[in-house]
Write a protein that holds these residues in place. Structure first.
Motif, mmCIF file in Angstrom:
data_model
loop_
_atom_site.group_PDB
_atom_site.id
_atom_site.type_symbol
_atom_site.label_atom_id
_atom_site.label_comp_id
_atom_site.label_asym_id
_atom_site.label_seq_id
_atom_site.Cartn_x
_atom_site.Cartn_y
_atom_site.Cartn_z
ATOM 1 N N THR A 72 0.844 -1.204 0.000
ATOM 2 C CA THR A 72 0.000 0.000 0.000
ATOM 3 C C THR A 72 0.876 1.249 0.000
ATOM 4 O O THR A 72 2.066 1.189 0.310
ATOM 5 N N ASP A 73 0.254 2.375 -0.335
ATOM 6 C CA ASP A 73 0.982 3.647 -0.249
ATOM 7 C C ASP A 73 0.914 4.177 1.186
ATOM 8 O O ASP A 73 0.363 3.523 2.088
ATOM 9 N N ARG A 74 1.445 5.340 1.430
ATOM 10 C CA ARG A 74 1.526 5.897 2.780
ATOM 11 C C ARG A 74 0.149 6.161 3.387
ATOM 12 O O ARG A 74 0.001 6.253 4.614
ATOM 13 N N ASN A 75 -0.882 6.284 2.542
ATOM 14 C CA ASN A 75 -2.237 6.569 3.023
ATOM 15 C C ASN A 75 -3.150 5.349 2.988
ATOM 16 O O ASN A 75 -4.367 5.478 3.146
ATOM 17 N N GLY A 76 -2.595 4.176 2.754
ATOM 18 C CA GLY A 76 -3.389 2.957 2.752
ATOM 19 C C GLY A 76 -3.985 2.580 1.421
ATOM 20 O O GLY A 76 -4.738 1.594 1.329
ATOM 21 N N THR A 251 4.080 -0.954 3.704
ATOM 22 C CA THR A 251 3.553 0.394 3.531
ATOM 23 C C THR A 251 4.665 1.245 2.937
ATOM 24 O O THR A 251 5.743 1.365 3.528
ATOM 25 N N THR A 253 6.446 4.743 1.198
ATOM 26 C CA THR A 253 6.493 6.191 1.425
ATOM 27 C C THR A 253 5.736 6.945 0.335
ATOM 28 O O THR A 253 5.443 8.132 0.470
ATOM 29 N N ASP A 255 3.092 8.559 -2.200
ATOM 30 C CA ASP A 255 1.746 9.123 -2.172
ATOM 31 C C ASP A 255 1.116 8.825 -3.531
ATOM 32 O O ASP A 255 1.506 9.404 -4.547
ATOM 33 N N ASN A 257 -1.739 9.493 -4.885
ATOM 34 C CA ASN A 257 -2.378 10.620 -5.569
ATOM 35 C C ASN A 257 -1.336 11.538 -6.200
ATOM 36 O O ASN A 257 -1.508 12.022 -7.320
ATOM 37 N N ARG A 485 8.107 2.560 4.081
ATOM 38 C CA ARG A 485 7.901 3.297 5.325
ATOM 39 C C ARG A 485 7.752 2.362 6.519
ATOM 40 O O ARG A 485 8.218 2.655 7.618
ATOM 41 N N TYR A 607 0.820 18.915 -4.290
ATOM 42 C CA TYR A 607 1.347 18.512 -2.989
ATOM 43 C C TYR A 607 1.167 19.595 -1.930
ATOM 44 O O TYR A 607 0.871 19.296 -0.762
#
Length: 628
Positions: A72-76, A251, A253, A255, A257, A485, A607
C-alpha cells in the motif's frame, strides 16, 4: 558256461540313502535358517526403518503456499493485492496427445492465440512434471462447463489460486515491478541460500522493483499438510498440518495521488520524476514514463505483447528514474557555485563581463553561451538566475576537474543513492584518471570547460539528481532515499542522516536565494511559476543529445524527435522550509524552462495546495524566449 549272478548289497544302498537324506535335510535346514534370519533382520532389526517407509508411502506431504504480502501507499491505498480465481493447468507428461487435448478444451473454454503463445513459451522453459497454465482467471461459467467434463481430460487440472494484481497498471510499474513464474536459475539460487524448502509449491517470485527487493518479506513461510492416502492415491484424512505464515504487508512512502498527478503532468512526454522529502529521504513520487502493464508478466507474457514492449522506440521497459543516465546540463550550476565557494575560487561578489562566449587562454576556440551577445556583468547570484554558461566555463577551468570531482563526489554525484531497488546505476563523475583508464587519453582543458556546465562525459540519473537536490535543500545534510515506510509487525522506519557536508550556512543561503530568483521575474523558470502562492527554489537545465559543430546553431525543427535536447528541472518548495524536493527529466523535451519546469509546477501545486492539474501536451509547449 554259466554267468555269475551278483546279489544286491542292501546295506550299502541303505547307507547311501541315509547319507543323501542327511545332506538333503541339512540343506533344507540351512535354507530355513537363512529365511528365518532374513525375516528376523527385516521384521525385528529393521522394523523402525521399514515402518517409516510404510508410513511415508501412506502419508503424503502437501505444501501450502502462503499468501503474498499486500503493498500500500503511505495513506493505505492498495498498490499490489491478491484475489482468488481459477486456472486451467496441464501436465504434458500425463497427456497422450497434447494438441488434440487443447483443441477439445477449446470447445469448452475460450483459448485465445495469446494463451497458446504463452503456453508454448512456458513449455520451452518448464521443469519436468511442472504443471503449466493454459488459461487463467476463468469465469464461473467456464469453470462449470469444464468441471462437468473433467473426466475426459487426464493430465488437466482446474486449480483455485491466488492471483497478483496491480490495479494502477503503468502508473506504478517501474516502482513496484512484478512477480513471475520461478525459473531454474532462481531455484538454484534459492537452493544455495537454503530457501528452496520455503518455495515448495510456490510458482511465483519477485522479478523487479519492490516485489524483487522485498521478496523474502513479501513471500512469507510455506506451510505443510500431512495427508493419509489409500492404495489408489486418494486422500483419506489429514494427519497433521503446519499452517503457512502469510507474507508481511508493506507500507510505502509513496503518495499514490501525487504519483498519479506526476504521471498525468508529463502528458505525451517521455521521462522521469523523483520527489523526495528532504527531511527524511522518503520518496513521495517515483515516475518513469512510459511504463508498462506489470499484470502481463505474472503468468508469462505472450510473445506478441513482449515484442511490442521490447521493440518500442519509447523503450517502456527502461526504468529511466533508476537506470537512465543523462548529461545533467545547467542543473549542475548551483553545485558548481558551492564548489567554487568551497575552494575559494570564487567569492559571492566576484563578477565577470560576459561577451557571450569563453575562450581558453592561448586558444581561438569559442565556447558559446546560450544567449547570443552574453549577459553583461554577472556575479555568482546572477549566474544562477540567468544560467550564464560563460561564468561556469571560467570557474571550471580555474578549479580543474579533479577538485570538481572531489567536492561534487561528496554531494553524491557519480554514486548510487542506496535506494531500496535493485539495479541502480551510479551515473558518471569523470576525472582525469578515469579518462586515461577508460579511453587511454589525457584529460584536455576543453573537457573541463564542458564539465563546468554539465556536458561532456558527466552523467546522472533522475533519482540521483533528486537526491542531491534534497541534500542541498536540507542544508547539506543527506538522507538515503527509500521507498518503504513500514513492514507489517515492525515499528515504523526512522530516517537517520547518512552524511553532513557541513557547508557554511552563508554559502547555502546564497545559492538558495539565487535558485528562488530562478522562479521569479527575470529568472529562467519565471513563466512556469507565475502566480505561485508559495516560494520555489529551482534550476532549469538543457542537456545536449547530439554534438553541434563549431559555428553551427542548434535548430530543434531540423532534428529528429529522439535526437532533441533533454529538458531538466530541479527544485524544492517551499523555498524557506522545504517539504518536497524533486528532479524532472523530460526526454527530448527541449528546454527545461518550457517543458520540465511546468511539470514540476503541477506536482508542487498538488502537494502543497491540493490542486489537480491538466496534463502537458507536446503541441501546447512553446519554446521559451530565453533560458534553458
Amino acid at each position: 558256461m554259466k554267468r555269475k549272478v551278483e546279489l544286491k548289497n542292501h546295506q550299502r544302498e541303505i547307507h547311501f540313502f541315509r547319507l543323501r537324506l542327511f545332506f538333503g535335510l541339512g540343506f533344507a535346514s540351512l535354507l530355513m535358517l537363512i529365511l528365518l534370519a532374513r525375516l528376523f533382520y527385516l521384521q525385528v532389526l529393521q522394523h523402525g526403518h521399514f515402518d517409516t517407509l510404510a508410513e511415508s508411502n501412506r502419508i503424503y506431504v502437501v505444501p501450502i503456499v502462503p499468501n503474498r504480502g499486500v503493498i500500500t501507499d503511505r495513506n493505505g491505498v492498495v498498490l499490489a493485492r491478491n484475489y482468488a480465481g481459477y486456472t486451467l493447468e496441464l501436465t504434458p507428461e500425463n497427456i497422450p496427445d497434447l494438441n488434440a487435448t487443447i483443441e477439445e478444451i477449446g470447445k469448452l473454454v475460450e483459448i485465445k492465440p495469446k494463451d497458446l503463445r504463452r503456453f508454448k513459451k512456458l513449455m520451452a522453459e518448464r521443469r519436468s512434471l511442472q504443471t503449466l497454465p493454459l488459461r487463467t482467471r476463468l469465469t464461473d461459467d467456464e469453470v462449470a462447463r469444464f468441471a462437468a467434463q473433467r473426466y475426459r481430460f487426464p493430465g488437466v487440472e482446474l486449480k483455485a489460486r491466488l492471483f497478483r494484481e496491480y490495479p494502477y497498471y503503468e502508473m506504478t510499474s517501474h516502482l513496484l515491478g512484478y512477480i513471475g513464474r520461478v525459473n531454474q536459475q532462481e531455484l538454484d539460487e534459492l537452493d544455495k541460500q537454503g530457501l528452496a524448502t520455503n518455495y515448495m509449491g510456490s510458482e511465483y517470485i519477485g522479478k523487479t522493483g519492490i516485489e524483487q527487493y522485498y521478496e523474502k518479506v513479501l513471500h512469507g513461510t510455506t506451510g505443510f499438510e500431512e495427508v493419509e492416502v489409500d492404495a489408489g492415491g486418494r486422500a483419506v484424512r489429514m494427519v497433521a498440518r503446519t499452517a503457512p505464515e502469510s507474507g508481511k504487508n508493506l507500507t510505502l512512502t509513496l503518495d499514490a495521488n501525487l504519483q498519479e498527478v506526476a504521471v498525468q503532468a508529463f502528458g505525451d512526454f517521455r521521462g522521469a520524476l523523483v520527489a523526495i522529502d528532504p527531511a527524511s529521504g522518503e520518496v513521495l513520487a517515483y515516475v518513469s514514463k512510459p511504463g508498462y502493464d506489470p499484470n502481463l508478466f505474472i503468468d508469462g507474457i505472450d510473445s506478441e505483447s513482449w515484442d511490442a514492449l521490447n521493440n518500442s522506440p519509447d523503450v517502456p521497459l527502461n526504468n529511466r528514474a533508476l537506470r537512465g543516465q543523462y548529461p545533467m546540463g545547467s542543473t549542475i550550476k548551483p553545485f558548481m557555485a558551492l564548489t567554487g565557494l568551497h575552494f575559494g575560487a570564487r567569492s559571492p561578489d566576484f563578477s565577470i563581463s560576459d561577451p557571450g562566449y569563453y575562450m581558453l587562454p592561448g586558444s581561438r576556440h569559442q565556447y558559446r553561451d546560450w544567449k547570443v551577445g552574453g549577459h553583461g556583468r554577472v556575479d555568482m547570484f546572477r549566474s544562477i538566475v540567468v544560467s550564464c554558461d560563460t561564468y561556469y566555463y571560467g570557474l571550471a577551468t580555474e578549479l580543474g576537474i579533479d577538485r570538481m570531482v572531489d567536492f561534487l563526489g561528496q554531494f553524491g554525484f557519480g554514486k548510487r543513492t542506496g535506494i531500496d531497488l535493485e539495479g541502480e546505476v551510479p551515473g558518471l563523475l569523470p576525472s582525469s584518471a578515469w579518462k586515461m583508464q577508460r579511453h587511454q587519453q589525457v584529460w584536455y582543458p576543453g573537457d573541463t570547460v564542458s564539465a563546468g556546465i554539465g556536458q561532456g562525459y558527466q552523467l546522472a540519473t533522475p533519482l540521483q539528481m533528486a537526491h542531491v537536490t534534497a541534500t542541498l535543500a536540507n542544508g547539506g545534510i543527506a538522507y538515503r532515499p527509500h521507498l518503504t515506510r513500514e513492514v507489517q509487525g515492525g515499528a515504523p522506519g526512522t530516517s537517520q542522516p547518512v552524511f553532513d557536508l557541513k557547508i557554511p550556512p552563508q554559502d547555502i543561503a546564497l545559492v538558495k536565494r539565487a535558485m528562488q530568483a530562478v522562479t521569479q521575474p527575470g529568472g529562467t523558470a519565471a513563466g512556469s511559476f507565475y502566480g505561485a502562492s508559495y516560494p520555489v527554489a529551482g534550476k532549469t537545465g538543457t542537456a545536449q543529445v547530439i554534438a553541434i559543430k563549431q559555428g553551427e546553431k542548434y535548430d530543434e525543427k531540423k532534428v529528429s524527435e529522439y535526437n532533441r535536447d533533454h529538458a531538466w528541472f530541479i527544485a524544492f518548495a517551499p523555498a524557506d522550509q522545504p517539504r518536497i524536493a524533486l528532479a524532472v527529466l523530460a526526454e527530448n523535451g527541449g528546454h527545461g524552462s518550457s517543458t520540465a519546469a511546468p511539470i514540476a509546477r503541477k506536482v508542487f501545486d498538488y502537494y502543497l495546495l491540493g490542486k489537480r492539474p491538466q496534463p502537458l501536451r507536446k503541441a501546447a509547449v512553446k519554446e521559451a524566449a530565453e533560458g534553458d
